[in-house]
Design a protein around this motif. Structure first.
Motif, PDB file in Angstrom:
ATOM      1  N   SER A   1       0.778  -1.208   0.094  1.00 17.99           N
ATOM      2  CA  SER A   1       0.041  -0.024   0.008  1.00 17.99           C
ATOM      3  C   SER A   1       0.862   1.292   0.045  1.00 17.99           C
ATOM      4  CB  SER A   1      -0.820  -0.222   1.280  1.00 17.99           C
ATOM      5  OG  SER A   1      -1.667   1.101   1.288  1.00 17.99           O
ATOM      6  N   ILE A   2       2.075   1.168   0.830  1.00 23.53           N
ATOM      7  CA  ILE A   2       2.615   2.497   0.929  1.00 23.53           C
ATOM      8  C   ILE A   2       3.592   2.782  -0.436  1.00 23.53           C
ATOM      9  CG2 ILE A   2       4.951   3.324   1.965  1.00 23.53           C
ATOM     10  CD1 ILE A   2       3.892   1.796   4.596  1.00 23.53           C
ATOM     11  N   LEU A   3       3.908   1.453  -1.056  1.00 21.05           N
ATOM     12  CA  LEU A   3       4.627   1.689  -2.593  1.00 21.05           C
ATOM     13  C   LEU A   3       3.689   2.094  -3.486  1.00 21.05           C
ATOM     14  CD1 LEU A   3       6.680  -1.571  -2.301  1.00 21.05           C
ATOM     15  CD2 LEU A   3       7.563   0.457  -1.813  1.00 21.05           C
ATOM     16  N   ILE A   4       2.440   1.811  -3.267  1.00 21.53           N
ATOM     17  CA  ILE A   4       1.591   2.187  -4.388  1.00 21.53           C
ATOM     18  C   ILE A   4       1.226   3.654  -4.102  1.00 21.53           C
ATOM     19  CG2 ILE A   4      -0.743   1.992  -4.956  1.00 21.53           C
ATOM     20  CD1 ILE A   4      -0.711  -1.035  -4.740  1.00 21.53           C
ATOM     21  N   SER A   5       1.054   3.965  -2.973  1.00 22.72           N
ATOM     22  CA  SER A   5       1.075   5.507  -2.602  1.00 22.72           C
ATOM     23  C   SER A   5       1.979   6.198  -3.190  1.00 22.72           C
ATOM     24  CB  SER A   5       0.609   5.758  -1.402  1.00 22.72           C
ATOM     25  OG  SER A   5      -0.560   5.094  -0.809  1.00 22.72           O
ATOM     26  N   LEU A   6       3.576   5.890  -2.896  1.00 21.44           N
ATOM     27  CA  LEU A   6       4.399   6.517  -3.344  1.00 21.44           C
ATOM     28  C   LEU A   6       4.593   6.492  -5.098  1.00 21.44           C
ATOM     29  CD1 LEU A   6       7.126   5.200  -1.128  1.00 21.44           C
ATOM     30  CD2 LEU A   6       6.589   7.368  -1.128  1.00 21.44           C
ATOM     31  N   CYS A   7       4.217   5.547  -5.793  1.00 24.57           N
ATOM     32  CA  CYS A   7       4.076   5.685  -7.118  1.00 24.57           C
ATOM     33  C   CYS A   7       3.061   6.550  -7.614  1.00 24.57           C
ATOM     34  CB  CYS A   7       3.788   4.187  -7.771  1.00 24.57           C
ATOM     35  SG  CYS A   7       5.267   3.300  -7.520  1.00 24.57           S
ATOM     36  N   GLU A   8       1.931   6.426  -6.989  1.00 23.64           N
ATOM     37  CA  GLU A   8       0.905   7.375  -7.267  1.00 23.64           C
ATOM     38  C   GLU A   8       1.175   9.036  -6.970  1.00 23.64           C
ATOM     39  OE1 GLU A   8      -2.571   6.050  -4.912  1.00 23.64           O
ATOM     40  OE2 GLU A   8      -3.026   4.768  -6.707  1.00 23.64           O
TER      41      GLU A   8
END
Length: 90
Positions: A49-56
């Motif tokens: 979830s954190i990685l996805i947020s960073l990519c977004e």
């Protein structure tokens, strides 16, 4: 835009109620988590979830992957050093 299960999602996120942060739709997140699990990425749900947020947020995914690999290497090296220290004290 990301296309999963026939649904188009801008930036892989769906807008929630006014004033709330965009949140990845649950079914899309589950698909991404399952893909991560199948590929043996070793990511738990919170980390993914954190990685996805960073990519977004605009973080380069390749750079992020490089950082994660380096952190894993460093963690493994520190673990080995700690184990060596324990073995030497015996």
């Amino acid at each position: 835009a990301l296309l999963l299960r026939g649904r188009r999602m801008e930036g892989a996120a769906a807008q929630t109620k006014a004033g709330q942060r965009p949140v990845l739709q649950e079914d899309t997140f589950e698909i991404l988590y399952e893909m991560s699990r199948i590929m043996n990425c070793g990511l738990d749900r919170q980390t993914l979830s954190i990685l996805i947020s960073l990519c977004e947020s605009g973080v380069n995914p390749e750079a992020l992957a490089s950082v994660i690999k380096e952190l894993r290497r460093e963690t493994a090296a520190l673990s080995m050093d700690s184990q060596d220290d324990v073995d030497e004290k015996r």
